[in-house]
Design a protein around this motif. Sequence first.
Motif, PDB file in Angstrom:
ATOM      1  N   UNK A   1       0.853  -1.185   0.000  1.00 56.45           N
ATOM      2  CA  UNK A   1       0.000   0.000   0.000  1.00 56.45           C
ATOM      3  C   UNK A   1       0.890   1.236   0.000  1.00 56.45           C
ATOM      4  N   UNK A   2       0.390   2.283  -0.672  1.00 59.56           N
ATOM      5  CA  UNK A   2       1.148   3.523  -0.780  1.00 59.56           C
ATOM      6  C   UNK A   2       0.363   4.667  -0.134  1.00 59.56           C
ATOM      7  N   UNK A   3       1.062   5.777   0.078  1.00 61.39           N
ATOM      8  CA  UNK A   3       0.463   6.923   0.753  1.00 61.39           C
ATOM      9  C   UNK A   3      -0.446   7.688  -0.210  1.00 61.39           C
ATOM     10  N   UNK A   4      -1.737   7.631   0.037  1.00 58.41           N
ATOM     11  CA  UNK A   4      -2.701   8.344  -0.800  1.00 58.41           C
ATOM     12  C   UNK A   4      -2.430   9.842  -0.808  1.00 58.41           C
ATOM     13  N   UNK A   5      -1.948  10.358   0.296  1.00 56.08           N
ATOM     14  CA  UNK A   5      -1.815  11.804   0.458  1.00 56.08           C
ATOM     15  C   UNK A   5      -0.557  12.359  -0.214  1.00 56.08           C
ATOM     16  N   UNK A   6       0.268  11.456  -0.748  1.00 51.40           N
ATOM     17  CA  UNK A   6       1.400  11.851  -1.580  1.00 51.40           C
ATOM     18  C   UNK A   6       1.182  11.447  -3.032  1.00 51.40           C
ATOM     19  N   UNK A   7      -0.037  11.096  -3.371  1.00 48.10           N
ATOM     20  CA  UNK A   7      -0.323  10.545  -4.701  1.00 48.10           C
ATOM     21  C   UNK A   7      -0.854  11.625  -5.646  1.00 48.10           C
ATOM     22  N   UNK A   8      -0.904  11.323  -6.951  1.00 48.62           N
ATOM     23  CA  UNK A   8      -1.497  12.270  -7.915  1.00 48.62           C
ATOM     24  C   UNK A   8      -2.981  12.511  -7.666  1.00 48.62           C
ATOM     25  N   UNK A   9      -3.626  11.644  -6.869  1.00 48.74           N
ATOM     26  CA  UNK A   9      -5.048  11.826  -6.565  1.00 48.74           C
ATOM     27  C   UNK A   9      -5.280  13.067  -5.706  1.00 48.74           C
ATOM     28  N   UNK A  10      -4.234  13.532  -5.049  1.00 47.20           N
ATOM     29  CA  UNK A  10      -4.401  14.666  -4.135  1.00 47.20           C
ATOM     30  C   UNK A  10      -3.386  15.756  -4.502  1.00 47.20           C
ATOM     31  N   UNK A  11      -3.708  16.467  -5.576  1.00 45.90           N
ATOM     32  CA  UNK A  11      -2.816  17.526  -6.047  1.00 45.90           C
ATOM     33  C   UNK A  11      -3.410  18.904  -5.778  1.00 45.90           C
ATOM     34  N   UNK A  12      -4.175  19.002  -4.683  1.00 45.64           N
ATOM     35  CA  UNK A  12      -4.850  20.259  -4.371  1.00 45.64           C
ATOM     36  C   UNK A  12      -3.831  21.322  -3.964  1.00 45.64           C
ATOM     37  N   UNK A  13      -3.981  22.547  -4.472  1.00 42.92           N
ATOM     38  CA  UNK A  13      -3.087  23.620  -4.043  1.00 42.92           C
ATOM     39  C   UNK A  13      -3.391  24.131  -2.631  1.00 42.92           C
ATOM     40  N   UNK A  14      -4.589  23.841  -2.132  1.00 44.25           N
ATOM     41  CA  UNK A  14      -4.945  24.171  -0.748  1.00 44.25           C
ATOM     42  C   UNK A  14      -5.553  22.935  -0.098  1.00 44.25           C
ATOM     43  N   UNK A  15      -5.379  22.819   1.211  1.00 45.13           N
ATOM     44  CA  UNK A  15      -5.900  21.648   1.928  1.00 45.13           C
ATOM     45  C   UNK A  15      -7.197  21.936   2.671  1.00 45.13           C
ATOM     46  N   UNK A  16      -7.690  23.155   2.596  1.00 41.87           N
ATOM     47  CA  UNK A  16      -8.881  23.526   3.358  1.00 41.87           C
ATOM     48  C   UNK A  16      -9.902  24.223   2.460  1.00 41.87           C
ATOM     49  N   UNK A  17     -11.154  23.759   2.540  1.00 39.69           N
ATOM     50  CA  UNK A  17     -12.242  24.452   1.862  1.00 39.69           C
ATOM     51  C   UNK A  17     -12.446  24.091   0.412  1.00 39.69           C
ATOM     52  N   UNK A 147     -10.736   3.272   3.807  1.00 37.61           N
ATOM     53  CA  UNK A 147      -9.415   3.441   4.411  1.00 37.61           C
ATOM     54  C   UNK A 147      -8.471   4.031   3.387  1.00 37.61           C
ATOM     55  N   UNK A 148      -7.594   4.935   3.855  1.00 36.98           N
ATOM     56  CA  UNK A 148      -6.612   5.571   2.978  1.00 36.98           C
ATOM     57  C   UNK A 148      -5.209   5.161   3.404  1.00 36.98           C
ATOM     58  N   UNK A 149      -4.387   4.776   2.421  1.00 37.38           N
ATOM     59  CA  UNK A 149      -2.993   4.494   2.727  1.00 37.38           C
ATOM     60  C   UNK A 149      -2.287   5.734   3.219  1.00 37.38           C
ATOM     61  N   UNK A 150      -1.477   5.576   4.267  1.00 40.16           N
ATOM     62  CA  UNK A 150      -0.740   6.707   4.834  1.00 40.16           C
ATOM     63  C   UNK A 150       0.766   6.470   4.834  1.00 40.16           C
ATOM     64  N   UNK A 151       1.203   5.304   4.367  1.00 38.79           N
ATOM     65  CA  UNK A 151       2.630   4.994   4.313  1.00 38.79           C
ATOM     66  C   UNK A 151       2.821   3.814   3.363  1.00 38.79           C
ATOM     67  N   UNK A 152       4.038   3.649   2.881  1.00 41.89           N
ATOM     68  CA  UNK A 152       4.339   2.511   2.025  1.00 41.89           C
ATOM     69  C   UNK A 152       4.479   1.262   2.893  1.00 41.89           C
ATOM     70  N   UNK A 153       3.598   0.306   2.658  1.00 44.66           N
ATOM     71  CA  UNK A 153       3.585  -0.927   3.447  1.00 44.66           C
ATOM     72  C   UNK A 153       3.253  -2.107   2.537  1.00 44.66           C
ATOM     73  N   UNK A 154       3.743  -3.281   2.920  1.00 45.59           N
ATOM     74  CA  UNK A 154       3.353  -4.520   2.253  1.00 45.59           C
ATOM     75  C   UNK A 154       1.891  -4.783   2.580  1.00 45.59           C
ATOM     76  N   UNK A 155       1.040  -4.809   1.563  1.00 44.47           N
ATOM     77  CA  UNK A 155      -0.388  -4.954   1.823  1.00 44.47           C
ATOM     78  C   UNK A 155      -0.862  -6.405   1.817  1.00 44.47           C
ATOM     79  N   UNK A 156       0.069  -7.359   1.715  1.00 44.92           N
ATOM     80  CA  UNK A 156      -0.330  -8.769   1.707  1.00 44.92           C
ATOM     81  C   UNK A 156      -1.097  -9.163   2.975  1.00 44.92           C
ATOM     82  N   UNK A 157      -0.659  -8.774   4.170  1.00 43.47           N
ATOM     83  CA  UNK A 157      -1.440  -9.114   5.370  1.00 43.47           C
ATOM     84  C   UNK A 157      -2.831  -8.491   5.351  1.00 43.47           C
ATOM     85  N   UNK A 158      -2.925  -7.290   4.837  1.00 48.36           N
ATOM     86  CA  UNK A 158      -4.224  -6.626   4.744  1.00 48.36           C
ATOM     87  C   UNK A 158      -5.126  -7.359   3.746  1.00 48.36           C
TER      88      UNK A 158
END
Length: 203
Positions: A1-17, A147-158
Amino acid sequence: MRNFFDSPHLDWPQLHGSLHVYVLPEPEFIAAVQPAVDVAAAFEGCAAVEPRWQHATVTRIPWWRNEVDDDALDRYADALAAVAADTAAFEIPMQGPWLHDYGIGVAAPEDAQWKQLCTATRDAATQIFGAERALPAPPPMPHVSLGYGTADRDSAPLEQSLSAIRTPAALIVDTLHFLAVDVDPDAGSFTWDVLSSHAMKRS
């Protein structure tokens, strides 16, 4: 699993509103998907989505609350009210849990009614806010993230933990919510303030 918040899915110039239109699940849906949320909560590197913040994105508008005046917000709310009044409520059967590179969710194939709703809300956004900024691409399918990935982890157990779980749930699409959405990468969460809500036609 990878960090969603560092992904191209979240390229917002602002984090609020960030202006969005969501459909919010009802209690029956939330109860049906809870086993998958519990698995996400137990996995290091994945932030489970609390029931009150579960949502299906209809449209993201490329403007932020602090950039537009109240008149524009009111006019878009009126446009959403018109869309809702002209659209019959419907259900979308969702299946899961669905594990992907950046998180966990439930999803459904492309739905014609959902697509019409996306188009109507997007057209209204262009009319009210203008075409200076291109609208982001709509979600490729109706889905609710659990659930959102927050760090790079082996997702096999998940993946193994999720394999024994089935979370069929019907998303009731009966109200459009116009929201100002905040994201907290450290907490792995999306939260919001409701600007307006608009009930669709009931059969």
